[in-house]
Design an enzyme around this catalytic site. Structure first.
Site, PDB file in Angstrom:
ATOM      1  N   HIS A  64       0.787  -1.148   0.260  1.00 36.72           N
ATOM      2  CA  HIS A  64       0.056  -0.038  -0.337  1.00 36.72           C
ATOM      3  C   HIS A  64       1.273   1.352  -0.037  1.00 36.72           C
ATOM      4  O   HIS A  64       2.169   1.348   0.407  1.00 36.72           O
ATOM      5  CB  HIS A  64      -1.321  -0.241   1.101  1.00 36.72           C
ATOM      6  CG  HIS A  64      -0.542  -0.032   1.944  1.00 36.72           C
ATOM      7  ND1 HIS A  64      -0.260   1.149   3.200  1.00 36.72           N
ATOM      8  CD2 HIS A  64      -0.451  -0.332   3.320  1.00 36.72           C
ATOM      9  CE1 HIS A  64       0.333   0.720   4.268  1.00 36.72           C
ATOM     10  NE2 HIS A  64       0.570   0.513   4.611  1.00 36.72           N
ATOM     11  N   ASP A 179       6.419   2.265   6.541  1.00 35.77           N
ATOM     12  CA  ASP A 179       5.471   1.503   6.374  1.00 35.77           C
ATOM     13  C   ASP A 179       4.361   2.550   5.202  1.00 35.77           C
ATOM     14  O   ASP A 179       3.099   2.898   5.882  1.00 35.77           O
ATOM     15  CB  ASP A 179       4.861   1.010   8.014  1.00 35.77           C
ATOM     16  CG  ASP A 179       3.080   0.518   7.712  1.00 35.77           C
ATOM     17  OD1 ASP A 179       2.905   0.301   6.446  1.00 35.77           O
ATOM     18  OD2 ASP A 179       2.468   0.178   9.111  1.00 35.77           O
ATOM     19  N   GLU A 213      -5.401   1.184   2.996  1.00 28.46           N
ATOM     20  CA  GLU A 213      -4.920   0.232   3.554  1.00 28.46           C
ATOM     21  C   GLU A 213      -5.434   0.980   5.070  1.00 28.46           C
ATOM     22  O   GLU A 213      -5.414   0.243   5.827  1.00 28.46           O
ATOM     23  CB  GLU A 213      -3.919  -0.171   3.118  1.00 28.46           C
ATOM     24  CG  GLU A 213      -3.097  -1.928   3.978  1.00 28.46           C
ATOM     25  CD  GLU A 213      -2.726  -1.367   5.020  1.00 28.46           C
ATOM     26  OE1 GLU A 213      -2.401  -1.997   6.530  1.00 28.46           O
ATOM     27  OE2 GLU A 213      -2.019  -0.467   5.590  1.00 28.46           O
ATOM     28  N   GLU A 214      -4.308   1.807   5.337  1.00 30.15           N
ATOM     29  CA  GLU A 214      -4.614   2.312   6.717  1.00 30.15           C
ATOM     30  C   GLU A 214      -5.924   2.749   7.083  1.00 30.15           C
ATOM     31  O   GLU A 214      -5.898   2.819   8.825  1.00 30.15           O
ATOM     32  CB  GLU A 214      -4.043   3.815   6.729  1.00 30.15           C
ATOM     33  CG  GLU A 214      -2.234   4.006   6.335  1.00 30.15           C
ATOM     34  CD  GLU A 214      -1.339   2.889   7.359  1.00 30.15           C
ATOM     35  OE1 GLU A 214      -2.130   2.214   8.382  1.00 30.15           O
ATOM     36  OE2 GLU A 214      -0.153   2.717   7.565  1.00 30.15           O
ATOM     37  N   ASP A 234       3.852  -5.800   2.910  1.00 28.91           N
ATOM     38  CA  ASP A 234       3.793  -4.646   4.463  1.00 28.91           C
ATOM     39  C   ASP A 234       5.133  -4.486   5.112  1.00 28.91           C
ATOM     40  O   ASP A 234       5.884  -5.460   4.927  1.00 28.91           O
ATOM     41  CB  ASP A 234       1.995  -4.863   4.944  1.00 28.91           C
ATOM     42  CG  ASP A 234       1.996  -3.578   5.061  1.00 28.91           C
ATOM     43  OD1 ASP A 234       2.956  -2.836   5.429  1.00 28.91           O
ATOM     44  OD2 ASP A 234       0.763  -3.219   5.328  1.00 28.91           O
ATOM     45  N   HIS A 314       4.682   3.427  13.476  1.00 29.35           N
ATOM     46  CA  HIS A 314       3.595   4.424  12.875  1.00 29.35           C
ATOM     47  C   HIS A 314       4.621   5.697  13.751  1.00 29.35           C
ATOM     48  O   HIS A 314       3.837   6.830  14.505  1.00 29.35           O
ATOM     49  CB  HIS A 314       2.429   4.170  13.537  1.00 29.35           C
ATOM     50  CG  HIS A 314       1.406   3.616  12.418  1.00 29.35           C
ATOM     51  ND1 HIS A 314      -0.048   3.745  12.759  1.00 29.35           N
ATOM     52  CD2 HIS A 314       1.807   2.941  11.617  1.00 29.35           C
ATOM     53  CE1 HIS A 314      -0.472   2.530  11.639  1.00 29.35           C
ATOM     54  NE2 HIS A 314       0.397   2.338  11.176  1.00 29.35           N
TER      55      HIS A 314
END
Length: 337
Positions: A64, A179, A213-214, A234, A314
């Site tokens: 993604h 990510d 995706e998130e 991922d 994140h």
């Protein structure tokens, strides 16, 4: 190939693409794939699909390219901007540079700060950080809501955080949004290899660069019915009770969406063993992937999840060039002769 993947990673993280703002990164991907001789297509909901060729059982590789970010919630009376969160963590974004992108694509720079951030005047400067006391201070001469509105800023404008991409002398890669742009860069590397040797594939291989995706909707549409296997690429998790490091490829046995396909995992483990690939196998306690979105949408396919080890997910993340290489090698071993 390592140099190409690193270049693509730096290019990708440099393209702002918080969830919902995907047009620029989508255009970049389609242009890059076309330059290799492929024929990518874009979904109406966003995302890029491309068939790399090959014969036999169809496999789709997914990564993604949407990232964490936010929106302007409202403009305060003093011209500062309140933030409507889109999966950012308030504990690690204070003092980060941001770009506010308006509906007509005007871009304004600013910084995320605590309200009344000066320690010499604020008795409550050590209060817990939340999206109620963090705000965006624009690098513009704004003193009121009307001043900000004159710039064209409105509620719903995109807030993109500066990634701060660095590759250290020891090969560590530090940046926001590894990510999952690290994996997207790896898939571009796979496409480049196939473009140079179209006969290398041992099965029909597709790439799917997803968006949304998130927020759990990346692969909820767009996967053709004939696809038999999904290999999501991922980030691999690095942290407590896990064995993966940033120099490895992680193979996920289970995440919070449940178990991954055992037979497909066994095949990946066999390839890793045969090729001498440095891997780890772990369970991710707080993780969901495009595989779960696809299966919830009714896709009938085997599914697995791999990715380079990434620390501080994140946040200001870290991986290593070795982790990218191990992931690339595992994909090539699994898909190529």
């Amino acid at each position: 190939m390592q140099e190409y993947i690193l270049t693509q990673l730096q290019n990708l993280v440099g393209i702002d693409s918080p969830t919902g703002y995907f047009e620029n990164v989508q255009s970049y991907l389609t242009d890059e794939l076309k330059s290799m001789g492929f024929s990518p297509r874009c979904l109406r909901k966003g995302g890029v699909l491309v068939n790399l060729g090959g014969q036999g059982s169809p496999l789709m590789l997914l990564s993604h390219v949407d990232t964490l970010g936010g929106f302007v919630h409202y403009i305060k009376e003093n011209g500062r901007l309140a933030i409507s969160n889109l999966t950012l963590n308030p504990n690690n974004i204070e003092t980060e540079y941001v770009r506010v992108i308006t509906r007509d694509e005007q871009v304004y720079e600013g910084t995320i700060q605590l309200e009344d951030a000066s320690i010499h005047v604020n008795d409550d400067v050590n209060s817990p950080r939340t999206f109620h006391n963090l705000e965006i201070v624009l690098d513009e001469d704004v003193k009121s809501r009307e001043d900000a509105e004159k710039l064209g800023i409105r509620a719903g404008d995109v807030v993109a955080v500066e990634p701060r991409f660095v590759v250290t002398k020891k090969g560590y890669i530090k940046s926001r949004f590894l990510d999952d742009k690290a994996s997207a860069a790896i898939l571009l590397g796979v496409a480049r290899r196939v473009s140079r040797d179209p006969q290398c594939l041992k099965r029909n291989v597709w790439l799917f660069f997803t968006v949304f995706e998130e927020i759990g909707m990346g692969a909820s549409a767009g996967i053709p019915d004939f696809v038999e296997d999904l290999l999501v690429v991922d980030m691999g998790c690095v942290g407590s009770h896990l064995t993966c490091t940033e120099k490895q490829v992680s193979i996920c046995a289970k995440d919070n969406g449940g178990a991954y396909n055992r037979s497909m995992i066994r095949e990946l483990l066999d390839v890793a063993g045969e090729k001498g690939i440095h891997y780890a196998m772990d369970i991710y306690p707080h993780y969901g992937s495009d595989a779960a979105a696809a299966l919830r949408a009714g896709v009938d396919a085997r599914h697995a999840l791999i990715g380079p080890g990434v620390y501080a997910s994140h946040g200001y993340e870290r991986t290593h060039v070795d982790g990218l290489k191990q992931t690339y090698d595992l994909i090539c071993g699994y898909t190529m002769k």
